[in-house]
Scaffold this motif. Structure first.
Motif, PDB file in Angstrom:
ATOM      1  N   SER A 212       0.822  -1.201   0.000  1.00  0.00           N
ATOM      2  CA  SER A 212       0.000   0.000   0.000  1.00  0.00           C
ATOM      3  C   SER A 212       0.863   1.260   0.000  1.00  0.00           C
ATOM      4  O   SER A 212       0.542   2.248  -0.649  1.00  0.00           O
ATOM      5  CB  SER A 212      -0.922   0.008   1.216  1.00  0.00           C
ATOM      6  OG  SER A 212      -0.142   0.077   2.387  1.00  0.00           O
ATOM      7  N   LEU A 213       1.994   1.189   0.694  1.00  0.00           N
ATOM      8  CA  LEU A 213       2.854   2.359   0.776  1.00  0.00           C
ATOM      9  C   LEU A 213       3.445   2.696  -0.591  1.00  0.00           C
ATOM     10  O   LEU A 213       3.510   3.853  -0.989  1.00  0.00           O
ATOM     11  CB  LEU A 213       3.974   2.140   1.796  1.00  0.00           C
ATOM     12  CG  LEU A 213       3.539   2.026   3.247  1.00  0.00           C
ATOM     13  CD1 LEU A 213       4.757   2.093   4.158  1.00  0.00           C
ATOM     14  CD2 LEU A 213       2.578   3.143   3.606  1.00  0.00           C
TER      15      LEU A 213
ATOM     16  N   ASP B  43       2.211   1.880  -3.402  1.00  0.00           N
ATOM     17  CA  ASP B  43       1.066   2.365  -4.156  1.00  0.00           C
ATOM     18  C   ASP B  43       0.904   3.871  -3.996  1.00  0.00           C
ATOM     19  O   ASP B  43       0.757   4.613  -4.958  1.00  0.00           O
ATOM     20  CB  ASP B  43      -0.195   1.678  -3.606  1.00  0.00           C
ATOM     21  CG  ASP B  43      -1.088   1.239  -4.736  1.00  0.00           C
ATOM     22  OD1 ASP B  43      -0.544   0.824  -5.784  1.00  0.00           O
ATOM     23  OD2 ASP B  43      -2.303   1.321  -4.556  1.00  0.00           O
ATOM     24  N   VAL B  44       0.964   4.276  -2.741  1.00  0.00           N
ATOM     25  CA  VAL B  44       0.765   5.676  -2.406  1.00  0.00           C
ATOM     26  C   VAL B  44       1.826   6.549  -3.053  1.00  0.00           C
ATOM     27  O   VAL B  44       1.544   7.539  -3.710  1.00  0.00           O
ATOM     28  CB  VAL B  44       0.783   5.864  -0.875  1.00  0.00           C
ATOM     29  CG1 VAL B  44       0.905   7.337  -0.513  1.00  0.00           C
ATOM     30  CG2 VAL B  44      -0.465   5.277  -0.262  1.00  0.00           C
ATOM     31  N   SER B  45       3.105   6.113  -2.919  1.00  0.00           N
ATOM     32  CA  SER B  45       4.177   6.961  -3.449  1.00  0.00           C
ATOM     33  C   SER B  45       4.156   6.988  -4.971  1.00  0.00           C
ATOM     34  O   SER B  45       4.419   8.011  -5.579  1.00  0.00           O
ATOM     35  CB  SER B  45       5.524   6.511  -2.912  1.00  0.00           C
ATOM     36  OG  SER B  45       5.571   5.115  -2.824  1.00  0.00           O
TER      37      SER B  45
ATOM     38  N   GLN C  31       1.553   6.839  -6.807  1.00  0.00           N
ATOM     39  CA  GLN C  31       0.492   7.734  -7.231  1.00  0.00           C
ATOM     40  C   GLN C  31       0.929   9.186  -7.110  1.00  0.00           C
ATOM     41  O   GLN C  31       0.652  10.009  -7.970  1.00  0.00           O
ATOM     42  CB  GLN C  31      -0.747   7.493  -6.388  1.00  0.00           C
ATOM     43  CG  GLN C  31      -1.993   8.002  -7.060  1.00  0.00           C
ATOM     44  CD  GLN C  31      -3.193   7.888  -6.163  1.00  0.00           C
ATOM     45  OE1 GLN C  31      -3.071   7.486  -5.022  1.00  0.00           O
ATOM     46  NE2 GLN C  31      -4.337   8.249  -6.673  1.00  0.00           N
ATOM     47  N   SER C  32       1.637   9.492  -6.016  1.00  0.00           N
ATOM     48  CA  SER C  32       2.020  10.876  -5.801  1.00  0.00           C
ATOM     49  C   SER C  32       3.071  11.304  -6.837  1.00  0.00           C
ATOM     50  O   SER C  32       3.106  12.440  -7.251  1.00  0.00           O
ATOM     51  CB  SER C  32       2.542  11.073  -4.382  1.00  0.00           C
ATOM     52  OG  SER C  32       3.679  10.292  -4.207  1.00  0.00           O
TER      53      SER C  32
ATOM     54  N   ASP D 197       1.402  12.092 -10.019  1.00  0.00           N
ATOM     55  CA  ASP D 197       0.630  13.318  -9.947  1.00  0.00           C
ATOM     56  C   ASP D 197       1.526  14.544  -9.789  1.00  0.00           C
ATOM     57  O   ASP D 197       1.067  15.627  -9.475  1.00  0.00           O
ATOM     58  CB  ASP D 197      -0.333  13.234  -8.762  1.00  0.00           C
ATOM     59  CG  ASP D 197      -1.477  14.189  -8.944  1.00  0.00           C
ATOM     60  OD1 ASP D 197      -2.117  14.125  -9.997  1.00  0.00           O
ATOM     61  OD2 ASP D 197      -1.693  14.997  -8.020  1.00  0.00           O
ATOM     62  N   ASN D 198       2.839  14.345  -9.978  1.00  0.00           N
ATOM     63  CA  ASN D 198       3.781  15.413  -9.722  1.00  0.00           C
ATOM     64  C   ASN D 198       3.520  16.645 -10.576  1.00  0.00           C
ATOM     65  O   ASN D 198       3.574  17.774 -10.082  1.00  0.00           O
ATOM     66  CB  ASN D 198       5.200  14.915  -9.978  1.00  0.00           C
ATOM     67  CG  ASN D 198       6.100  15.271  -8.817  1.00  0.00           C
ATOM     68  OD1 ASN D 198       5.759  16.136  -8.028  1.00  0.00           O
ATOM     69  ND2 ASN D 198       7.235  14.599  -8.711  1.00  0.00           N
TER      70      ASN D 198
ATOM     71  N   ASP E  52       1.270  19.318 -12.340  1.00  0.00           N
ATOM     72  CA  ASP E  52       0.101  19.873 -11.657  1.00  0.00           C
ATOM     73  C   ASP E  52      -1.187  19.740 -12.473  1.00  0.00           C
ATOM     74  O   ASP E  52      -1.978  20.664 -12.533  1.00  0.00           O
ATOM     75  CB  ASP E  52       0.378  21.343 -11.318  1.00  0.00           C
ATOM     76  CG  ASP E  52      -0.231  21.689  -9.976  1.00  0.00           C
ATOM     77  OD1 ASP E  52      -0.433  20.762  -9.176  1.00  0.00           O
ATOM     78  OD2 ASP E  52      -0.506  22.874  -9.745  1.00  0.00           O
ATOM     79  N   THR E  53      -1.381  18.601 -13.095  1.00  0.00           N
ATOM     80  CA  THR E  53      -2.639  18.415 -13.815  1.00  0.00           C
ATOM     81  C   THR E  53      -3.777  18.282 -12.825  1.00  0.00           C
ATOM     82  O   THR E  53      -3.590  17.816 -11.702  1.00  0.00           O
ATOM     83  CB  THR E  53      -2.598  17.128 -14.671  1.00  0.00           C
ATOM     84  OG1 THR E  53      -2.116  16.087 -13.837  1.00  0.00           O
ATOM     85  CG2 THR E  53      -1.707  17.306 -15.882  1.00  0.00           C
ATOM     86  N   ASP E  54      -4.942  18.696 -13.257  1.00  0.00           N
ATOM     87  CA  ASP E  54      -6.070  18.630 -12.322  1.00  0.00           C
ATOM     88  C   ASP E  54      -6.587  17.216 -12.191  1.00  0.00           C
ATOM     89  O   ASP E  54      -7.322  16.710 -13.030  1.00  0.00           O
ATOM     90  CB  ASP E  54      -7.194  19.571 -12.788  1.00  0.00           C
ATOM     91  CG  ASP E  54      -7.458  20.613 -11.730  1.00  0.00           C
ATOM     92  OD1 ASP E  54      -7.228  20.314 -10.544  1.00  0.00           O
ATOM     93  OD2 ASP E  54      -7.886  21.721 -12.080  1.00  0.00           O
ATOM     94  N   PHE E  55      -6.127  16.578 -11.150  1.00  0.00           N
ATOM     95  CA  PHE E  55      -6.596  15.231 -10.864  1.00  0.00           C
ATOM     96  C   PHE E  55      -8.039  15.334 -10.382  1.00  0.00           C
ATOM     97  O   PHE E  55      -8.343  16.121  -9.480  1.00  0.00           O
ATOM     98  CB  PHE E  55      -5.710  14.627  -9.783  1.00  0.00           C
ATOM     99  CG  PHE E  55      -6.010  13.200  -9.488  1.00  0.00           C
ATOM    100  CD1 PHE E  55      -5.525  12.200 -10.319  1.00  0.00           C
ATOM    101  CD2 PHE E  55      -6.767  12.860  -8.381  1.00  0.00           C
ATOM    102  CE1 PHE E  55      -5.788  10.884 -10.033  1.00  0.00           C
ATOM    103  CE2 PHE E  55      -7.042  11.535  -8.115  1.00  0.00           C
ATOM    104  CZ  PHE E  55      -6.548  10.540  -8.936  1.00  0.00           C
ATOM    105  N   ASP E  56      -8.883  14.539 -11.003  1.00  0.00           N
ATOM    106  CA  ASP E  56     -10.295  14.699 -10.666  1.00  0.00           C
ATOM    107  C   ASP E  56     -10.646  13.853  -9.451  1.00  0.00           C
ATOM    108  O   ASP E  56     -10.640  12.631  -9.511  1.00  0.00           O
ATOM    109  CB  ASP E  56     -11.159  14.295 -11.864  1.00  0.00           C
ATOM    110  CG  ASP E  56     -12.516  14.945 -11.765  1.00  0.00           C
ATOM    111  OD1 ASP E  56     -12.583  16.066 -11.250  1.00  0.00           O
ATOM    112  OD2 ASP E  56     -13.492  14.314 -12.201  1.00  0.00           O
ATOM    113  N   TYR E  57     -10.927  14.507  -8.344  1.00  0.00           N
ATOM    114  CA  TYR E  57     -11.347  13.762  -7.164  1.00  0.00           C
ATOM    115  C   TYR E  57     -12.493  14.495  -6.480  1.00  0.00           C
ATOM    116  O   TYR E  57     -12.492  15.715  -6.363  1.00  0.00           O
ATOM    117  CB  TYR E  57     -10.192  13.543  -6.196  1.00  0.00           C
ATOM    118  CG  TYR E  57      -9.394  14.782  -5.863  1.00  0.00           C
ATOM    119  CD1 TYR E  57      -8.349  15.184  -6.680  1.00  0.00           C
ATOM    120  CD2 TYR E  57      -9.680  15.532  -4.718  1.00  0.00           C
ATOM    121  CE1 TYR E  57      -7.626  16.310  -6.382  1.00  0.00           C
ATOM    122  CE2 TYR E  57      -8.956  16.653  -4.418  1.00  0.00           C
ATOM    123  CZ  TYR E  57      -7.920  17.044  -5.254  1.00  0.00           C
ATOM    124  OH  TYR E  57      -7.214  18.156  -4.952  1.00  0.00           O
TER     125      TYR E  57
END
Lengths: 377, 99
Positions: free
Chosen positions: A3-4, A6-8, A10-11, A14-15, A17-22
């Motif tokens: 999971s960790l 996974d998290v990194s 993803q980040s 997303d580096n 600055d596109t608008d990630f839709d959440y």
């Protein structure tokens, strides 16, 4: 450690600055409830406060000046008026403090929340006492001489107040003035670092640890529902249905009026308190479930509105209990006339002195003739 | 007439005061189903059951607004740790600059 990673991952993705839709799930702002509170808070509550102050002070003044408390019912009615008066007197203070983030401080916070609880319990329990007193006077008429005495009723009233204070000890203890942690920011970006710390103080329940919090958050409203509403309701329904049964059997030309008064007393109690208590019951059972903000807002708004309806009962008690009585009305009329005469005396002396005594040809019509005062219409 | 004017004044004042005060910050009553990109997060706050809120939550502050997340989830606590480390670094840098 999947999971960790996974998290990194993803980040990193997303580096740029596109608008990630959440879709954010924000804390519930309670817009509707807030706007309802803006109206109910100052305007409706001040009407309730004025009506309650006038009605209950009239009852107390009438007893204090003209009608020495002679019967058990008088003692109860006086105590109900005192409880209601204390409540409506504290209402503007509660509203003022809620609007100004409790500017009057922590002691006032504890005192107001505690006294609110005391008045809530004593108010409804005393109404239950009145119904059982009437039950003894009318249904158990033979025993009533033994059971109904002044010292007895004073003892019961004292017991009710002590019980109300005991039941309110948790309120006195757990309510405190604090800044809720969830509105405090623990870390903000240095770029826009001037995040103003404008956290408002609240006067709410606060607990030491989470197990204590979770049990108390269920136990406190449950106790209020059980002792502050359902117990008095059960007592009233039992006593008044027995009373209505006895009245319908009796051959008394006043019985229909008495039945109407009884029905009005029960109906007003149910109409005023049932909606709030049902909302409170639903709120208590669904509190820990995950809910959408619309539902939370709706429930809070319902609570605000139904609570105001419950407050209204304080203004109706003087009418339902004291002013329906012919004897009480006579005493009250005498006050009004004496005041009137007092005013007139300055302008035209000795003109109305004869009238006052003539009006008081007693119009007393008692339903339970032996026990007089309990149910004079 | 004076009293009517006075009461209108009082009511207007009250209303103005009321509209000026913000509602106390609301509670999280639900959690995010999806993860938030870490770089969007500027800070966080903690909601515990010991206060006025019925459930506990970690509230992440993003540019779009606040996001309620479940503290029982791994990624949430991992984010909190990273934010803490970031804050620690900022603290160390600023103390060095001070010396």
């Amino acid at each position: 450690m999947d999971s960790l990673e996974d998290v990194s991952n993803q980040s990193y993705l997303d580096n740029n600055d596109t608008d990630f839709d959440y879709d954010l799930v924000p804390p519930c702002a309670q817009q509707n409830n807030h706007s309802v509170q803006l109206v109910v808070g100052p305007y409706v509550h001040s009407i309730i406060c004025i009506l309650g102050l006038v009605g209950n002070s009239l009852v107390i003044v009438t007893y204090a000046l003209y009608k020495r408390t002679k019967s058990m019912t008088d003692v109860y009615l006086l105590n109900v008026a005192v409880a209601d008066l204390l409540f409506v007197a504290s209402l503007p203070l509660i509203v003022y403090n809620e609007l100004t983030a409790w500017s009057m401080g922590p002691v006032v916070c504890k005192l107001l929340r505690g006294s609110y609880s005391v008045n809530l319990y004593s108010g409804t329990l005393l109404l239950a006492c009145i119904s059982s007193d009437r039950y003894v006077a009318i249904v158990q008429a033979r025993r009533s001489f033994r059971l109904r005495s002044l010292t007895y009723s004073r003892l019961i009233c004292a017991a009710v107040w002590v019980l109300a204070v005991l039941l309110s000890v948790p309120s006195f203890y757990f309510y405190s003035l604090y800044q809720p942690t969830h509105s405090r920011d623990f870390f903000m970006d240095e770029e826009d670092g001037n995040s103003t710390d404008s956290t408002e103080y609240v006067c709410e329940l606060r607990f030491m640890d989470s197990t204590e919090a979770l049990t108390s958050k269920v136990a406190l409203p449950s106790m209020q529902l059980a002792v502050g509403f359902f117990l008095p309701l059960l007592v009233m329904v039992f006593c008044y249905s027995a009373i209505v049964g006895t009245l319908l059997k009796a051959r008394n030309f006043q019985r229909h009026k008495a039945v109407r008064v009884v029905l009005a007393v029960v109906a007003v109690f149910v109409v005023c308190h049932l909606p709030y208590n049902l909302t409170l019951l639903y709120d208590t059972t669904s509190m820990f479930n995950l809910q959408s903000c619309e539902d939370v807002d709706f429930l809070k708004t319902a609570k605000t509105v139904t609570q105001t309806l419950a407050y209204l009962h304080c203004c109706l008690n003087p009418v339902l209990y004291a002013f329906v009585g012919v004897k009480f009305r006579n005493h009250f009329q005498r006050i009004v006339q004496d005041l009137w005469c007092l005013g007139k005396r300055y302008i035209r002396p000795r003109r109305f002195s004869r009238v006052t005594s003539e009006i008081y040809v007693s119009t007393r019509r008692s339903v339970s003739s032996e026990n007089g005062s309990s149910f004079t219409m | 007439m004076v009293s009517i004017k006075a009461s209108v004044m009082v009511i207007t004042l009250l209303t103005v005061c009321l509209l000026a005060t913000n509602a106390s910050p609301g509670c999280c009553r639900n959690y995010m189903k999806t993860k938030i990109p870490f770089l969007k997060i500027k800070g966080y706050s903690v909601q515990t059951v010991t206060g006025l809120c019925p459930i506990s939550a970690i509230i992440f502050h993003t540019k779009k607004g606040k996001a309620c997340t479940d503290p029982a989830l791994n990624w949430v606590m991992y984010y909190v740790d990273r934010l803490r480390n970031k804050a620690q670094m900022v603290h160390m840098k600023s103390t060095q600059a001070g010396i």
